[in-house]
Enzyme design. Structure first.
Site, PDB file in Angstrom:
ATOM      1  N   ASP A  36       0.570  -0.861   0.153  1.00 42.39           N
ATOM      2  CA  ASP A  36       0.042  -0.030   0.178  1.00 42.39           C
ATOM      3  C   ASP A  36       0.961   1.333  -0.013  1.00 42.39           C
ATOM      4  O   ASP A  36       0.221   2.773  -0.344  1.00 42.39           O
ATOM      5  CB  ASP A  36      -1.201  -0.097   1.106  1.00 42.39           C
ATOM      6  CG  ASP A  36      -2.093  -0.705   1.063  1.00 42.39           C
ATOM      7  OD1 ASP A  36      -2.246  -1.491   0.165  1.00 42.39           O
ATOM      8  OD2 ASP A  36      -2.891  -1.394   2.050  1.00 42.39           O
ATOM      9  N   ALA A  37       1.801   0.946   0.379  1.00 40.86           N
ATOM     10  CA  ALA A  37       2.500   2.528   0.664  1.00 40.86           C
ATOM     11  C   ALA A  37       3.472   2.672  -0.490  1.00 40.86           C
ATOM     12  O   ALA A  37       3.455   3.842  -0.706  1.00 40.86           O
ATOM     13  CB  ALA A  37       4.255   2.009   1.450  1.00 40.86           C
ATOM     14  N   SER A  85     -35.591  -6.444 -16.305  1.00 42.01           N
ATOM     15  CA  SER A  85     -35.059  -7.508 -15.299  1.00 42.01           C
ATOM     16  C   SER A  85     -35.385  -8.879 -15.704  1.00 42.01           C
ATOM     17  O   SER A  85     -35.664  -9.602 -16.465  1.00 42.01           O
ATOM     18  CB  SER A  85     -35.964  -6.761 -14.170  1.00 42.01           C
ATOM     19  OG  SER A  85     -37.527  -6.632 -15.011  1.00 42.01           O
ATOM     20  N   GLU A 116     -24.265 -18.384 -12.889  1.00 42.72           N
ATOM     21  CA  GLU A 116     -23.435 -16.806 -11.416  1.00 42.72           C
ATOM     22  C   GLU A 116     -23.665 -16.721 -10.793  1.00 42.72           C
ATOM     23  O   GLU A 116     -25.181 -16.879 -10.524  1.00 42.72           O
ATOM     24  CB  GLU A 116     -23.223 -15.903 -12.854  1.00 42.72           C
ATOM     25  CG  GLU A 116     -24.104 -15.231 -13.316  1.00 42.72           C
ATOM     26  CD  GLU A 116     -23.935 -14.090 -14.373  1.00 42.72           C
ATOM     27  OE1 GLU A 116     -23.523 -14.441 -15.198  1.00 42.72           O
ATOM     28  OE2 GLU A 116     -24.267 -12.551 -14.447  1.00 42.72           O
ATOM     29  N   LYS A 118     -26.126 -14.015  -7.954  1.00 42.46           N
ATOM     30  CA  LYS A 118     -26.949 -12.875  -7.948  1.00 42.46           C
ATOM     31  C   LYS A 118     -26.629 -11.994  -7.285  1.00 42.46           C
ATOM     32  O   LYS A 118     -27.018 -12.505  -5.983  1.00 42.46           O
ATOM     33  CB  LYS A 118     -28.510 -13.496  -8.125  1.00 42.46           C
ATOM     34  CG  LYS A 118     -29.003 -12.285  -8.299  1.00 42.46           C
ATOM     35  CD  LYS A 118     -31.425 -12.908  -8.604  1.00 42.46           C
ATOM     36  CE  LYS A 118     -31.572 -11.446  -8.044  1.00 42.46           C
ATOM     37  NZ  LYS A 118     -31.415  -9.891  -7.364  1.00 42.46           N
ATOM     38  N   CYS A 430     -62.045   1.126  -1.535  1.00 41.16           N
ATOM     39  CA  CYS A 430     -62.803   2.177  -0.632  1.00 41.16           C
ATOM     40  C   CYS A 430     -64.056   3.110  -2.210  1.00 41.16           C
ATOM     41  O   CYS A 430     -63.475   2.421  -3.791  1.00 41.16           O
ATOM     42  CB  CYS A 430     -61.955   3.154  -0.852  1.00 41.16           C
ATOM     43  SG  CYS A 430     -62.190   5.232  -0.572  1.00 41.16           S
TER      44      CYS A 430
END
Length: 675
Positions: A36-37, A85, A116, A118, A430
């Site tokens: 990382d350095a 979708s 694969e 999901k 309703c």
């Protein structure tokens, strides 16, 4: 000096390439090649050069992933190719049915699939132009998504530029943004240390992070991207044979691909993969809620095509719902946009599948009764398909003595109108369709639609504003609108406001059939509205008609008749109608059934087909005039067609009429027949 700048440019190019390569190895391959350095040293060197030579900064530089001002709001992006979708399968039988449909559609015995995981994340689209990442968007409704380009640039597993010498002029990459489990735990630890609210699960954390208006916040959340396909592309060497090779091509461009992707053959291989991934689920670095099966051959995919908004060649096999035990504290009733009353369980908070659940759907009153569910019971709740919480069953053996039996309300919780349940329906509704606050937006949008009052310019967004600002409460309020109220709304200028007011004024002169249809009476569609107008002739006769009388009209049965009677029995609906009349909404009325009685005997029950352009009236107007005389208008020709009306520029219907020997009339002949 110029020579020095050229050397610096080359060095900057090499630095950027090295940093992006290390990002790819670290975030996509999980195999860093330097400490990382050392990475930080390269990054700081690039930052310093760009600070000294700002003219060298480019949009695809690794330093530009962070540091832009926060956005005020997201704009929208229209996808070049819709983001579809997937259909879902929840058990073995549904997977077997999927495989059978695919095999039958391709006329083969066994199919090769790509399988694969999901991902439980957020679907996004990345658009590259000439190799540079230009825009990125959420899936949205499939056609339009939110522009989250700046936030996506903070995700280091997404290449800012494609590592090829001759990049495609256009490449749209589809994939999933998610948060790894380890990064999710670290985020919640930071939230806890700051005394802030923890996230419920990795998906919510990823979605919330990706929709931050400040990209600097997104950058702190450490999101990850996995590619799973392509959208539109131009001048790109995309493999044309298999989906698996498309994934391999994306991997060469340094897009991360799930290591668990495989190519298998046949139904049993699909089920074996499902079991294997299910067993590994807890050990995977990311959250998944199932697996995805896709036909590997692109040619076979094209042959299978699509159904509705989902491909026939792919399906998601979801994991079983996860369950937990809790207490049913109360049952509330919600009123939907269609007036349907849905009971909702209020639960003692419980964690189900990593999510805290406090509410669950109860579907309808029959379901509550069937499960013998009472307020105060101990219940089992699950997230169906890992998404929607629902009550599975009641633990009757743990029932307290003070439980309460639930009863559906007799009057709407939103507007106090009468609640009814029509025969053969499980749903309570309703009856206050024209004035119920819960149904307000839907009622107004239906009222102004093209086949109803036909008020051009009143779309979803404008109706939302009018209702949200309290300007319009019922359809009658539309006819009370003034210029001042409209121009104060967002994106409404004087011209568009005046155009809308003219359209509203024009709509006042309508037909009885259109007005009846515009009222949005349950079970009364366009055809039924025309029958009511033809047989009754006046709105007052319709309002006063009883169920038995209405059922004498052809095609009107007891359910439709009761819907009509219940609608007009609600006095508030009638008050809105009177307001509409007072505002000038008008139509021609007649004696009713006598219109059909006096119509030419040769027209009653006859079928017409219209083709071409009429000069004295629109085809819609011609249709209304023909139907007012008891005839029918069809969109297609058959042996049962009695007349074909031909205007200018007729299509193939004219030729078909001649071949079938069906009488053909021009516009003059139609007018003569109507008279």
């Amino acid at each position: 000096m110029n020579e020095n700048i050229e050397k610096i440019k080359l060095h900057v190019r090499d630095l950027r390439a090295a940093i992006e390569l290390h990002n790819y190895r670290y975030y996509a391959l999980d195999n860093p090649s330097i400490p990382d350095a050392e990475y930080d040293k390269l990054f700081r060197e690039l930052q310093q050069i760009e600070q000294d030579y700002p003219q060298l900064i480019t949009a695809d530089s690794p330093t530009q992933r962070i540091g832009v001002p926060p956005l005020k709001a997201f704009s929208h992006v229209t996808h070049r190719v819709p983001m579809l979708s997937l259909g879902n399968a929840f058990d073995k039988a549904e997977v077997e049915a999927f495989d059978r449909r695919v095999c039958e559609g391709l006329s083969v015995d066994r199919v090769e699939y790509v399988v694969e995981p999901k991902f439980d994340g957020l679907a996004v689209s990345l658009c590259y132009e000439n190799g540079v990442f230009i825009t990125g968007a959420t899936r949205g409704d499939g056609n339009t998504g939110e522009d989250i380009t700046l936030n996506l640039k903070t995700i280091k597993s997404i290449p800012l530029s494609l590592p090829v010498k001759n990049p495609p002029s256009l490449l749209e990459v589809r994939g999933e943004v998610l948060m790894l489990k380890a990064d999710f735990l670290a985020l919640n630890q930071r939230q806890l240390a700051k005394g802030e609210k923890e996230f419920a699960n990795p998906r919510n954390a990823a979605a919330g992070s990706l929709r931050q208006l400040d990209p600097a916040i997104t950058a702190t959340r450490r999101l990850t991207f996995f590619a799973y396909g392509v959208g539109r592309y131009e001048d790109a060497p995309i493999p044309q044979d298999t989906h698996n090779n498309v994934l391999k091509y994306l991997a060469t461009l340094h897009f991360p691909i799930a290591k668990e992707c495989q190519v298998v053959k046949g139904l049993q291989a699909l089920l074996n993969y499902y079991q294997a991934i299910s067993a590994q689920r807890d050990q995977l670095p990311y959250a998944i809620d199932g697996v995805v099966y896709k036909v590997n051959s692109l040619l076979q995919q094209k042959k299978l095509g699509f159904v509705s908004r989902a491909p026939r060649y792919a399906i998601a096999h979801k994991f079983p719902a996860q369950e937990a035990v809790t207490q049913l504290l109360d049952i509330d009733v919600q009123v939907g946009r269609t007036g349907a009353l849905t009971p909702v369980a209020r639960l003692k908070p419980v964690i189900v599948g990593g999510v805290t659940v406090t509410n669950a759907t109860l579907h309808n009153a029959d379901e509550i009764e069937r499960k013998d569910m009472r307020i105060g019971d101990t219940i089992i709740v699950r997230r169906a398909g890992d998404v929607i919480p629902e009550v599975v069953s009641v633990m009757v053996e743990k029932r307290p003595v003070d439980t309460r039996i639930f009863a559906m309300p007799t009057h709407c919780p939103a507007c106090s109108a009468k609640v009814v349940r029509l025969p053969d329906e499980a749903v309570f509704r309703c009856t206050g369709g024209l004035f119920c606050p819960a149904q307000r937006k839907r009622a107004i949008l239906h009222f102004v639609s093209r086949r109803a009052m036909n008020i051009d310019g009143l779309g979803d967004k404008l109706v939302d504003q009018l209702v949200n600002h309290g300007i319009v409460r019922t359809p009658a309020d539309l006819y009370k609108l003034g210029l001042a109220a409209l121009v104060n709304l967002e994106r409404i200028a004087n011209k568009s406001a005046n155009n809308l007011l003219q359209a509203i004024e024009k709509s006042k002169q309508t037909t009885l059939a259109r007005f009846i249809y515009a009222l949005g009476i349950r079970n009364v569609g366009e055809a039924t509205a025309k029958d009511l107008a033809n047989y009754l002739g006046s709105l007052d006769r319709l309002i006063e008609a009883h169920s038995e009388y209405l059922q004498q009209i052809p095609d009107i049965g007891p359910v439709v008749a009761q819907s009509i009677v219940e609608f007009f029995a609600e006095k508030h609906n009638c008050e809105v109608i009177e307001q509409l009349r007072a505002c000038g909404v008008r139509w021609n009325e007649h004696e009713g059934k006598s219109v059909l009685t006096n119509a030419s005997a040769s027209l009653i029950g006859k079928t017409f087909v219209l083709t071409g352009t009429l000069s004295t009236m629109s085809r819609e107007e011609a249709k209304e005039k023909i139907e007012s005389l008891g005839a029918k208008v069809s969109g297609s020709i058959s042996k049962k067609t009695d007349y074909v009306i031909v205007g200018a520029g007729p299509g193939s219907k004219y030729d078909k009429a001649l071949s079938l020997g069906i009488p053909v009339l021009d516009e003059a002949g139609l007018l003569e027949l109507l008279q």
